[in-house]
Design a protein around this motif. Structure first.
Motif, PDB file in Angstrom:
ATOM      1  N   ARG A  24       0.773  -1.145   0.020  1.00 54.35           N
ATOM      2  CA  ARG A  24      -0.093   0.032  -0.033  1.00 54.35           C
ATOM      3  C   ARG A  24       0.708   1.479  -0.105  1.00 54.35           C
ATOM      4  NH1 ARG A  24      -4.581   0.089   4.435  1.00 54.35           N
ATOM      5  NH2 ARG A  24      -4.870  -1.839   3.404  1.00 54.35           N
ATOM      6  N   ILE A  25       2.015   1.075   0.883  1.00 56.61           N
ATOM      7  CA  ILE A  25       2.936   2.261   0.829  1.00 56.61           C
ATOM      8  C   ILE A  25       3.448   2.665  -0.382  1.00 56.61           C
ATOM      9  CG2 ILE A  25       5.081   3.107   1.890  1.00 56.61           C
ATOM     10  CD1 ILE A  25       3.850   2.229   4.650  1.00 56.61           C
ATOM     11  N   ILE A  26       4.062   1.643  -1.042  1.00 55.89           N
ATOM     12  CA  ILE A  26       4.562   1.425  -2.329  1.00 55.89           C
ATOM     13  C   ILE A  26       3.695   2.279  -3.272  1.00 55.89           C
ATOM     14  CG2 ILE A  26       5.482   0.356  -4.129  1.00 55.89           C
ATOM     15  CD1 ILE A  26       6.563  -1.608  -2.116  1.00 55.89           C
ATOM     16  N   THR A  27       2.571   1.923  -3.370  1.00 51.59           N
ATOM     17  CA  THR A  27       1.418   2.317  -4.301  1.00 51.59           C
ATOM     18  C   THR A  27       1.146   3.805  -3.999  1.00 51.59           C
ATOM     19  OG1 THR A  27       0.397   0.278  -4.148  1.00 51.59           O
ATOM     20  CG2 THR A  27      -0.751   1.761  -5.271  1.00 51.59           C
ATOM     21  N   ILE A  28       0.869   4.175  -2.688  1.00 54.86           N
ATOM     22  CA  ILE A  28       0.772   5.503  -2.525  1.00 54.86           C
ATOM     23  C   ILE A  28       1.834   6.246  -2.978  1.00 54.86           C
ATOM     24  CG2 ILE A  28       0.524   7.332  -0.671  1.00 54.86           C
ATOM     25  CD1 ILE A  28      -1.154   4.858   0.718  1.00 54.86           C
ATOM     26  N   ALA A  29       3.018   5.844  -2.552  1.00 53.24           N
ATOM     27  CA  ALA A  29       4.385   6.745  -2.887  1.00 53.24           C
ATOM     28  C   ALA A  29       4.744   6.636  -4.421  1.00 53.24           C
ATOM     29  CB  ALA A  29       5.529   5.849  -2.496  1.00 53.24           C
ATOM     30  N   THR A  30       4.174   5.565  -5.132  1.00 53.38           N
ATOM     31  CA  THR A  30       4.317   5.882  -6.858  1.00 53.38           C
ATOM     32  C   THR A  30       3.618   7.031  -7.054  1.00 53.38           C
ATOM     33  OG1 THR A  30       4.542   3.456  -6.620  1.00 53.38           O
ATOM     34  CG2 THR A  30       4.377   4.504  -8.768  1.00 53.38           C
ATOM     35  N   LEU A  31       2.147   7.032  -6.601  1.00 52.58           N
ATOM     36  CA  LEU A  31       1.144   7.869  -6.980  1.00 52.58           C
ATOM     37  C   LEU A  31       1.571   9.285  -6.815  1.00 52.58           C
ATOM     38  CD1 LEU A  31      -2.146   6.190  -5.795  1.00 52.58           C
ATOM     39  CD2 LEU A  31      -1.384   6.647  -8.374  1.00 52.58           C
ATOM     40  N   VAL A  32       2.228   9.588  -5.565  1.00 51.56           N
ATOM     41  CA  VAL A  32       2.821  10.971  -5.042  1.00 51.56           C
ATOM     42  C   VAL A  32       3.784  11.102  -5.947  1.00 51.56           C
ATOM     43  CG1 VAL A  32       4.200  12.148  -3.237  1.00 51.56           C
ATOM     44  CG2 VAL A  32       2.083  10.603  -2.783  1.00 51.56           C
TER      45      VAL A  32
END
Lengths: 132, 324
Positions: free
Chosen positions: B7-15
């Motif tokens: 989840r953190i990786i996905t959010i970081a990628t989106l950011v």
């Protein structure tokens, strides 16, 4: 017995080790993207267009050849031109010059000192060439 | 190290993607402001110099020259809604499949691997390479310097190909084409900055890797040939830097090459030959530029890839030296 022990202290190359390597590469990739975004606002830029008839006052090579250029100010041109060729030859053939297998950690320390001295000389010459 | 959650990786990628889009938009906006003083918003199509009227505009490549700035809206819209649609479609297919077959869902990568394996027995070939055990002592940061050099080389290859699309290797056009990349080509300045700084990083990493090998004595029997191939790789890395530095054809490049080739000309006996071979004549001219360009984009990369392959095969065969 020892082989068995060593086997317990290993991880498979894929996926464990490869994943770790990928994370390191990803970190460097993020740094490069940041450099790219900064590059939009602070581009690498260009000097004036090349003019073969007009020699600028301060001609300098790239920073990684600067130590050689600085060295050439003190020694004759023939020596200065031949030295890097001989240096590279010594570097390439170093395993045949220092070929005895290490028995203690002492040799490692000596080599660290040699490397540090050479690097300090190179860095000092580079800085000298840069500020001059 | 605690594994990072998906989840953190996905959010970081989106950011990161959002930040990149914003940076591109801000850049387009500031470029518009300075270029023609007309752009009021980030997405307003700018009218530059002699561009045709928007409704009569038949130019299909205008996004390259930055005249048509409304490219990102469409791309972002397609990306967001397209991905959402694909995710939804995948969910539907997966649910129907599980419901019909009453079997656990097999992940798509597994299916692809099985499909390929059935035809080419790829795992037979890959199994010994991928399952090689890596000892714990080898997972320290100083063992990744060589790998990082290789990664930066890949980055150089990718960004170099991008620059080669716009670069023109003649004295009349080289300087202007770099200016075009820096000011007009979309994200051209970013690609050039990455190419420039990662070239410097590659030299630093290669030297750091060499120092590590030297201090640990990893060049000793049976790894002599690997050290020699590493020395060749260091030389070709420096040759990359030397030939690439001339390509912008500005004063700095021209005179650095003049001085550099002069040093080669000082070698006794073969000095003049080396000088003429490097410069393709007695002076740095158009011939030198095309010679350096050919070396930079064709000959040195081929040598580098070949030597790197040997370097990697040898290290794979012999393993990394275990320190005392």
């Amino acid at each position: 017995m020892t082989e068995e022990k060593e086997k317990n202290n290993t991880v498979p190359f894929f996926p464990d080790h490869a994943a770790q390597e990928a994370k390191v590469a990803l970190g460097v990739g993020v740094i490069l993207i940041i450099i790219g975004v900064l590059g939009l606002f602070f581009p690498v830029g260009l000097a004036a267009p090349a003019d073969p008839l007009n020699t600028p006052l301060h001609v300098k090579p790239e920073w990684y050849f600067l130590f050689l250029y600085q060295l050439l100010q003190f020694i004759p041109k023939t020596v200065g031109s031949t030295a890097p060729v001989i240096g590279v030859a010594i570097l390439a053939l170093w395993p045949f010059i220092d070929f005895k297998a290490d028995k203690t950690k002492k040799a490692m320390r000596y080599r660290a000192i040699i490397a540090a001295v050479i690097m300090i000389i190179i860095i000092a010459l580079s800085i000298w060439g840069e500020v001059k | 190290m605690k594994p990072i959650s998906r989840r953190i990786i996905t959010i970081a990628t989106l950011v990161v993607v959002f930040l990149l889009f914003s940076a591109a938009a801000v850049h387009a906006y500031t470029a518009n402001e300075t270029a023609n003083d007309l752009g009021n918003t980030a997405y307003a199509p700018s009218v530059s110099r002699d561009a045709p009227e928007p409704e009569k505009d038949t130019c299909f490549q205008c996004h390259i020259t930055g005249e048509y700035t409304n490219l990102w809206t469409a791309t972002a819209r397609w990306a967001v809604f397209g991905v959402a649609g694909l995710v939804f479609l995948f969910g539907v297919i997966r649910s129907v499949s599980v419901w019909r077959t009453r079997e656990a869902w097999k992940p798509i990568p597994t299916r692809v691997m099985e499909w390929v394996d059935e035809r080419y027995q790829l795992s037979e070939f890959l199994e010994p390479i991928l399952s090689k055990p890596v000892p714990e002592w080898q997972r320290r940061w100083w063992y990744c310097l060589g790998g990082l050099t290789f990664f930066l080389f890949l980055v150089q290859g990718a960004t170099g190909i991008m620059l080669a699309f716009y670069y023109k290797a003649t004295p009349e056009t080289a300087y202007a084409s770099i200016q075009f990349i820096e000011t007009e080509v979309r994200l051209g300045a970013a690609i050039r900055a990455i190419h420039h700084w990662s070239a410097n990083g590659m030299i630093i990493m290669a030297v750091a890797h060499m120092l590590r090998v030297f201090i640990m004595g990893a060049y000793k029997k049976p790894r002599e040939l690997n050290w020699i191939s590493g020395a060749v790789l260091l030389i070709v890395t420096l040759a990359f830097g030397f030939t690439g530095y001339l390509l912008p054809w500005d004063q700095r490049a021209y005179w650095a090459t003049t001085v550099g080739t002069e040093i080669a000309g000082g070698i006794p006996v073969i000095g003049n030959l080396a000088l003429v071979l490097l410069r393709a004549g007695w002076n740095v001219t158009a011939l030198t530029l095309s010679r350096f360009y050919a070396l930079h984009v064709l000959i040195i990369p081929i040598i580098t890839v070949g030597t790197m392959l040997m370097h990697f095969i040898m290290v794979r065969k012999q393993g990394v030296m275990k320190p005392l």
